[in-house]
Structure formats: C-alpha cells, structure tokens
Motif scaffolding. Sequence first.
Motif, PDB file in Angstrom:
ATOM      1  N   ILE A  86       0.857  -1.181   0.000  1.00  0.00           N
ATOM      2  CA  ILE A  86       0.000   0.000   0.000  1.00  0.00           C
ATOM      3  C   ILE A  86       0.895   1.233   0.000  1.00  0.00           C
ATOM      4  O   ILE A  86       1.753   1.389   0.866  1.00  0.00           O
ATOM      5  N   TYR A  87       0.709   2.084  -0.967  1.00  0.00           N
ATOM      6  CA  TYR A  87       1.489   3.319  -1.055  1.00  0.00           C
ATOM      7  C   TYR A  87       0.681   4.467  -0.447  1.00  0.00           C
ATOM      8  O   TYR A  87      -0.509   4.634  -0.763  1.00  0.00           O
ATOM      9  N   ILE A  88       1.285   5.253   0.383  1.00  0.00           N
ATOM     10  CA  ILE A  88       0.623   6.388   1.026  1.00  0.00           C
ATOM     11  C   ILE A  88       1.254   7.650   0.487  1.00  0.00           C
ATOM     12  O   ILE A  88       2.466   7.838   0.551  1.00  0.00           O
ATOM     13  N   LYS A  89       0.415   8.518  -0.044  1.00  0.00           N
ATOM     14  CA  LYS A  89       0.915   9.781  -0.570  1.00  0.00           C
ATOM     15  C   LYS A  89       0.922  10.813   0.553  1.00  0.00           C
ATOM     16  O   LYS A  89      -0.001  10.863   1.357  1.00  0.00           O
TER      17      LYS A  89
END
Length: 90
Positions: A86-89
Amino acid sequence: MAISRYLGIGALILVLLISALAVIYSKYQSRLIFIEIQKQERALDQYEVEWGQLQLELTTLAELNRVEQVARDQLKLIMPLREKIIYIKP
C-alpha cells in the motif's frame, strides 16, 4: 671608586648568569612543549586512521543489498507481494 667598579662588574655577571639560566629554562620548556605536540600529532594520526576504518565499515553495513540480506537471513523477513503493498501519498 674601585669598589663601585667591582660592584658594577659583579652586578653585570649576576645579570648575565640570570639571563643564561632563563635561556636554558626557556629552551627546556620549548622542548617539553615540542614533545607534547609530537604525542598529540601521533594521536591525531591514529584517530584519523580509526575514523577512516569506521567510515568504511559504515559504508559496508549501510549498503542496501546488505540490509536486505540481513533482513532475510537473520530476521526471516520476506518481501510482500506487489498486490499487498500500500502506497501512502503525503
């Protein structure tokens, strides 16, 4: 008059002896200081060698593949599947 002349010569000899002793003492002190400077320079050289070794060790330990290898081998970590990341900006 002769007595004052002998006193003047005696005073000059006394001043000469005192100044000679002052020169000897000053030379002795400068040698002691020089010896101390040499000791400090040798210690500085040793610290610089140690610093270089520590920098090399840090570079070796901080390499990305080394960190990944330690994580796999010692900590038994595995890379998650691409779908589970999961990528979090910011």
